[in-house]
Design an enzyme around this catalytic site. Structure first.
Site, PDB file in Angstrom:
ATOM      1  N   GLU A  25       0.833  -1.204   0.000  1.00 43.31           N
ATOM      2  CA  GLU A  25       0.000   0.000   0.000  1.00 43.31           C
ATOM      3  C   GLU A  25       0.871   1.259   0.000  1.00 43.31           C
ATOM      4  OE1 GLU A  25      -2.841  -0.256   3.196  1.00 43.31           O
ATOM      5  OE2 GLU A  25      -3.918  -1.905   2.242  1.00 43.31           O
ATOM      6  N   ARG A  82      -6.640   3.383 -23.189  1.00 44.54           N
ATOM      7  CA  ARG A  82      -6.969   2.617 -24.396  1.00 44.54           C
ATOM      8  C   ARG A  82      -8.274   1.838 -24.249  1.00 44.54           C
ATOM      9  NH1 ARG A  82      -1.230  -0.162 -25.251  1.00 44.54           N
ATOM     10  NH2 ARG A  82      -1.222   0.254 -23.017  1.00 44.54           N
ATOM     11  N   LYS A 178      -4.136  -1.928 -39.516  1.00 37.91           N
ATOM     12  CA  LYS A 178      -3.884  -2.917 -38.462  1.00 37.91           C
ATOM     13  C   LYS A 178      -5.219  -3.442 -37.947  1.00 37.91           C
ATOM     14  CE  LYS A 178      -2.524  -1.724 -34.131  1.00 37.91           C
ATOM     15  NZ  LYS A 178      -1.654  -1.109 -33.127  1.00 37.91           N
ATOM     16  N   ARG A 180      -7.013  -5.862 -34.906  1.00 37.78           N
ATOM     17  CA  ARG A 180      -6.758  -6.512 -33.617  1.00 37.78           C
ATOM     18  C   ARG A 180      -7.841  -7.539 -33.317  1.00 37.78           C
ATOM     19  NH1 ARG A 180      -3.617  -5.147 -29.322  1.00 37.78           N
ATOM     20  NH2 ARG A 180      -3.142  -3.092 -30.181  1.00 37.78           N
ATOM     21  N   ASP A 205       3.719   6.753 -33.496  1.00 40.41           N
ATOM     22  CA  ASP A 205       2.547   6.181 -32.824  1.00 40.41           C
ATOM     23  C   ASP A 205       2.389   6.872 -31.475  1.00 40.41           C
ATOM     24  OD1 ASP A 205       0.343   4.563 -32.543  1.00 40.41           O
ATOM     25  OD2 ASP A 205       1.416   2.671 -32.697  1.00 40.41           O
TER      26      ASP A 205
HETATM   27  C1  R5P Z   1      -2.933   1.054 -30.207  1.00 43.38           C
HETATM   28  O1  R5P Z   1      -3.538   1.013 -31.275  1.00 43.38           O
HETATM   29  C2  R5P Z   1      -1.813   2.017 -29.975  1.00 43.38           C
HETATM   30  O2  R5P Z   1      -1.964   3.159 -30.753  1.00 43.38           O
HETATM   31  C3  R5P Z   1      -0.461   1.392 -30.258  1.00 43.38           C
HETATM   32  O3  R5P Z   1      -0.333   1.112 -31.639  1.00 43.38           O
HETATM   33  C4  R5P Z   1      -0.286   0.131 -29.494  1.00 43.38           C
HETATM   34  O4  R5P Z   1      -0.573   0.340 -28.127  1.00 43.38           O
HETATM   35  C5  R5P Z   1       1.126  -0.399 -29.633  1.00 43.38           C
HETATM   36  O5  R5P Z   1       1.202  -1.612 -28.961  1.00 43.38           O
HETATM   37  P1  R5P Z   1       2.356  -2.648 -29.270  1.00 43.38           P
HETATM   38  O6  R5P Z   1       3.671  -1.935 -29.150  1.00 43.38           O
HETATM   39  O7  R5P Z   1       2.163  -3.698 -28.208  1.00 43.38           O
HETATM   40  O8  R5P Z   1       2.133  -3.192 -30.635  1.00 43.38           O
END
Ligand code: R5P
Length: 280
Positions: A25, A82, A178, A180, A205
């Site tokens: 804590e 996120r 991309k 997911r 990014d």
């Molecule tokens: C998610 O879309 C974020 O913008 C990043 O692209 C993501 O968090 C990157 O994660 P990693 O490095 O695990 O691919």
């Protein structure tokens, strides 16, 4: 960060005594008089996120209990941003819970940097803004002689980031796609054609976490004949061996800000955050 901000704004500095008890804590105590003051609390919330968030809440509560009139939180990296909606039935909206807790603790206003999706700020229970570090990252590359480099977003969501960088670099910009898998968390990238042959490309990014996104993008760029590939992000979480994996994938260098202090944090956010505070 707080010291740098205090220096450039001229705001008085108050020290914080913090401790983690043997059971995990947190304990905080503010050293200074805060009566009727507007107080700025600087706390990033990278790993260990939960501890850092609790300490932010505790410092806020301590400031209010000690007479602060207003608490402005400067949170360079805001954890849990996120998970800003329910992607699958049965999920929670993490950021909603986090900001409710911060509101209860007494935060009146919040400033963060490159939040994952800006739209979520309108749902915060206090005024909140996000500032962008991307021009600073792009300027870093201009100073290194890469004016005219191609600014690449690894997915559509980051295109606005690549476009901000393009505004400083003066070259072209583009994005990959991309996808997911919401159950496994695995991502796949599509190799869309880009005009990158013989060019220096900087991938921009908001976050680099495991590095998977950058490694995938770097592979596509190499296949398409890019000459040099760099990676830049606001928040370099760089979990586990992410840095090594990215460099092994042929990326020359990773550059991030000090929202998460580490080896790659070569751009300081202190001037940007100081200016933002002065303008509030
Ligand atoms: C998610 O879309 C974020 O913008 C990043 O692209 C993501 O968090 C990157 O994660 P990693 O490095 O695990 O691919």
């Amino acid at each position: 960060m707080a010291e740098k901000i205090a220096e450039s704004t001229g705001f008085e500095k108050v020290s914080v005594v913090s401790r983690i008890f043997p059971d995990g804590e947190s304990y905080v105590r503010l050293e200074g008089s805060l009566k009727d003051e507007s107080v700025v609390i600087v706390q990033t919330t990278c790993k260990p996120q939960d501890t850092n968030l609790m300490q932010l809440a505790f410092m806020t509560n301590a400031a209010k209990r000690n007479g602060a009139r207003k608490v402005i939180a400067i949170v360079p990296y805001l954890a849990y941003a996120r998970q800003d909606r329910m992607f699958l039935e049965g999920e929670n909206v993490s950021i909603e819970t986090v900001v409710s807790m911060l509101r209860t603790a007494g935060i009146d206003e919040l400033v963060t940097v490159n939040i994952h999706a800006e739209g979520v700020l309108t749902r915060f229970p206090f005024p909140a803004k996000t500032v962008t570090a991307i021009p600073l990252l792009a300027e870093h590359f201009v100073k290194k002689g890469f004016k005219g480099a191609f600014a690449l977003a690894p997915d559509k969501g980051a295109l606005h980031i690549a476009e901000q960088a393009k505004g400083i670099l003066g070259g072209e910009s583009g994005n990959l796609e991309k996808q997911r898998d919401r159950y496994s968390g695995q991502t796949t990238q599509s190799a869309k054609h880009l005009e990158v042959k013989n060019k220096t490309v900087i991938i921009f990014d908001d976050i680099i976490s495991t590095g998977g996104t950058i490694v995938g993008a770097a592979r596509i760029l190499r296949e398409q004949g890019a000459e040099k590939v760099f990676a830049a992000c606001a928040h370099g979480l760089l979990v586990g061996d992410a840095e090594k994996r990215i460099l092994d994938a042929g990326v020359e260098e990773i550059v991030s800000t000090d929202s998460i202090p580490g080896k790659t944090s070569k751009v300081s956010l202190a001037p940007l955050l100081s200016e933002t505070l002065k303008a509030l």
